[in-house]
Design a protein around this motif. Sequence first.
Motif, PDB file in Angstrom:
ATOM      1  N   VAL A   1      72.013 115.636 -11.080  1.00  0.00           N
ATOM      2  CA  VAL A   1      72.493 116.293  -9.851  1.00  0.00           C
ATOM      3  C   VAL A   1      73.898 116.838 -10.050  1.00  0.00           C
ATOM      4  CG1 VAL A   1      73.209 115.864  -7.471  1.00  0.00           C
ATOM      5  CG2 VAL A   1      70.996 115.026  -8.273  1.00  0.00           C
ATOM      6  N   PHE A   2      74.781 116.046 -10.631  1.00  0.00           N
ATOM      7  CA  PHE A   2      76.160 116.505 -10.836  1.00  0.00           C
ATOM      8  C   PHE A   2      76.249 117.540 -11.953  1.00  0.00           C
ATOM      9  CE2 PHE A   2      77.372 113.170  -8.001  1.00  0.00           C
ATOM     10  CZ  PHE A   2      78.622 113.527  -7.525  1.00  0.00           C
ATOM     11  N   SER A   3      75.346 117.494 -12.907  1.00  0.00           N
ATOM     12  CA  SER A   3      75.319 118.556 -13.916  1.00  0.00           C
ATOM     13  C   SER A   3      75.011 119.894 -13.267  1.00  0.00           C
ATOM     14  CB  SER A   3      74.272 118.235 -14.992  1.00  0.00           C
ATOM     15  OG  SER A   3      74.625 117.076 -15.710  1.00  0.00           O
TER      16      SER A   3
ATOM     17  N   ALA B   1      77.476 123.185 -12.791  1.00  0.00           N
ATOM     18  CA  ALA B   1      76.956 124.220 -13.695  1.00  0.00           C
ATOM     19  C   ALA B   1      77.647 125.566 -13.487  1.00  0.00           C
ATOM     20  CB  ALA B   1      75.456 124.376 -13.493  1.00  0.00           C
ATOM     21  N   PRO B   2      78.040 126.232 -14.571  1.00  0.00           N
ATOM     22  CA  PRO B   2      78.659 127.564 -14.454  1.00  0.00           C
ATOM     23  C   PRO B   2      77.697 128.566 -13.833  1.00  0.00           C
ATOM     24  CG  PRO B   2      78.976 126.645 -16.655  1.00  0.00           C
ATOM     25  CD  PRO B   2      77.981 125.770 -15.960  1.00  0.00           C
ATOM     26  N   ASN B   3      78.265 129.492 -13.094  1.00  0.00           N
ATOM     27  CA  ASN B   3      77.556 130.646 -12.512  1.00  0.00           C
ATOM     28  C   ASN B   3      76.727 130.321 -11.277  1.00  0.00           C
ATOM     29  OD1 ASN B   3      78.571 132.305 -14.591  1.00  0.00           O
ATOM     30  ND2 ASN B   3      76.865 131.726 -15.932  1.00  0.00           N
ATOM     31  N   PHE B   4      76.115 129.138 -11.171  1.00  0.00           N
ATOM     32  CA  PHE B   4      75.304 128.864  -9.986  1.00  0.00           C
ATOM     33  C   PHE B   4      75.602 127.503  -9.352  1.00  0.00           C
ATOM     34  CE2 PHE B   4      72.838 127.081 -13.452  1.00  0.00           C
ATOM     35  CZ  PHE B   4      72.377 125.876 -12.941  1.00  0.00           C
ATOM     36  N   GLY B   5      76.369 126.641 -10.008  1.00  0.00           N
ATOM     37  CA  GLY B   5      76.693 125.337  -9.432  1.00  0.00           C
ATOM     38  C   GLY B   5      77.574 125.457  -8.198  1.00  0.00           C
ATOM     39  N   LEU B   6      77.357 124.564  -7.227  1.00  0.00           N
ATOM     40  CA  LEU B   6      78.108 124.626  -5.973  1.00  0.00           C
ATOM     41  C   LEU B   6      79.602 124.454  -6.211  1.00  0.00           C
ATOM     42  CD1 LEU B   6      78.168 124.770  -2.893  1.00  0.00           C
ATOM     43  CD2 LEU B   6      77.717 122.304  -2.831  1.00  0.00           C
ATOM     44  N   PHE B   7      79.979 123.488  -7.042  1.00  0.00           N
ATOM     45  CA  PHE B   7      81.399 123.272  -7.325  1.00  0.00           C
ATOM     46  C   PHE B   7      82.014 124.501  -8.003  1.00  0.00           C
ATOM     47  CE2 PHE B   7      84.908 121.754  -9.994  1.00  0.00           C
ATOM     48  CZ  PHE B   7      85.661 121.070  -9.058  1.00  0.00           C
TER      49      PHE B   7
ATOM     50  N   THR C   1      85.986 114.522 -18.553  1.00  0.00           N
ATOM     51  CA  THR C   1      85.975 113.084 -18.258  1.00  0.00           C
ATOM     52  C   THR C   1      86.111 112.826 -16.765  1.00  0.00           C
ATOM     53  OG1 THR C   1      86.865 112.501 -20.433  1.00  0.00           O
ATOM     54  CG2 THR C   1      87.161 110.893 -18.672  1.00  0.00           C
ATOM     55  N   TYR C   2      86.974 113.585 -16.103  1.00  0.00           N
ATOM     56  CA  TYR C   2      87.165 113.404 -14.665  1.00  0.00           C
ATOM     57  C   TYR C   2      85.919 113.820 -13.882  1.00  0.00           C
ATOM     58  CZ  TYR C   2      91.978 113.086 -16.249  1.00  0.00           C
ATOM     59  OH  TYR C   2      93.124 112.725 -16.912  1.00  0.00           O
ATOM     60  N   GLY C   3      85.228 114.850 -14.376  1.00  0.00           N
ATOM     61  CA  GLY C   3      83.989 115.260 -13.718  1.00  0.00           C
ATOM     62  C   GLY C   3      82.921 114.188 -13.804  1.00  0.00           C
ATOM     63  N   ILE C   4      82.803 113.528 -14.961  1.00  0.00           N
ATOM     64  CA  ILE C   4      81.806 112.470 -15.107  1.00  0.00           C
ATOM     65  C   ILE C   4      82.188 111.258 -14.263  1.00  0.00           C
ATOM     66  CG2 ILE C   4      80.633 110.971 -16.746  1.00  0.00           C
ATOM     67  CD1 ILE C   4      81.238 113.013 -18.923  1.00  0.00           C
ATOM     68  N   ILE C   5      83.481 110.936 -14.218  1.00  0.00           N
ATOM     69  CA  ILE C   5      83.926 109.803 -13.399  1.00  0.00           C
ATOM     70  C   ILE C   5      83.607 110.044 -11.929  1.00  0.00           C
ATOM     71  CG2 ILE C   5      85.964 108.543 -12.597  1.00  0.00           C
ATOM     72  CD1 ILE C   5      87.172 108.979 -15.384  1.00  0.00           C
ATOM     73  N   ALA C   6      83.802 111.277 -11.453  1.00  0.00           N
ATOM     74  CA  ALA C   6      83.473 111.596 -10.062  1.00  0.00           C
ATOM     75  C   ALA C   6      81.998 111.352  -9.790  1.00  0.00           C
ATOM     76  CB  ALA C   6      83.841 113.050  -9.763  1.00  0.00           C
TER      77      ALA C   6
END
Length: 308
Positions: free
Chosen positions: A135-137, A141-147, A169-174
């Motif tokens: 879900v977080f991947s 995700a570039p180009n279409f991910g919400l974040f 690393t911070y993205g995975i921790i989140a």
Amino acid sequence: MTVAVAVPQDAPHRGWWRQNQQRLAPWIFLAPGLLMFAIYVVWPIFSSLRLSLYDWDGLGAKTWVGLGNFVELFDDEAFYTSLKNNIIWLVLYMLAVPAGLFIAIFLNQTVRGIRIYKSLFFFPFVISQVVVGLVFSWFYAPNFGLFYKLIEWTTGSGIAVLADERYVTYGIIAAGLWPQIAYCMILYLTGLNNVAPEQIEAARLDGARGSRMLWHVILPQLRPATFIAVVVTIIGALRSFDLVSIMTDGGPYGSSRVLSFYMYEQALSEYGYRMGYGAAIAVILFAIMMVFISGFIWKMVRDEKEGY
């Protein structure tokens, strides 16, 4: 005439089991659990310690290298990258404890619809870590991910979090904090149900409100829940393997590795099945874990003794 005198006989001798039954009964009940703990926890720990002193590919003969694996480990740049990431994980992961506490306090109310909110906050805990990683991947995700779209809309250019060494690393921790906060919340909700209401009322009569009520009345009664939350969070931060494997596989360029993932890479992947080297990493990880957990247990015991 001789008169027979009746001599009272001693009470029947109690058997050994009857004499020791009360003392031995708890150990009999504990024996199966202790046996399983010894086989599946204690024995593997000592086996890893022994294996870390050998060079072994898992199939052939073992070669004694002594502390050679540890000497090589402390000259390994990838080890220091993994150690640094584990420290970041440990520091940021501890945010799950106060976050779970405040969410639990918010949800510990008797208002209309509170069960729906509890279910929404509880949901991340019941789903698999693999699902969380996927879900977080997609979220990053570039180009279409919400974040990515939100950052692009606010700054004009998106950020590929999982492809950037500075942010991965911070993205995975989140992603890991999402279910971990839910777990801590559950622990504190259970603890709040056991808070003595008479102490709350007495504190209100004494004028305690807000943070004073929380710090001096509620938190002391939540020590068992806090202990479990901290220990489980520390263990989760130090063994953070699954999310790293699913979301980045240690990349980009090994920048998101943690010790547990690096141990797997060295022992069971294309690096050559270096079981001894992987065991050395496991020993270091176990030592770090024991330092934090033993320190927290010592503090808890000291606080309990001072309380009495």
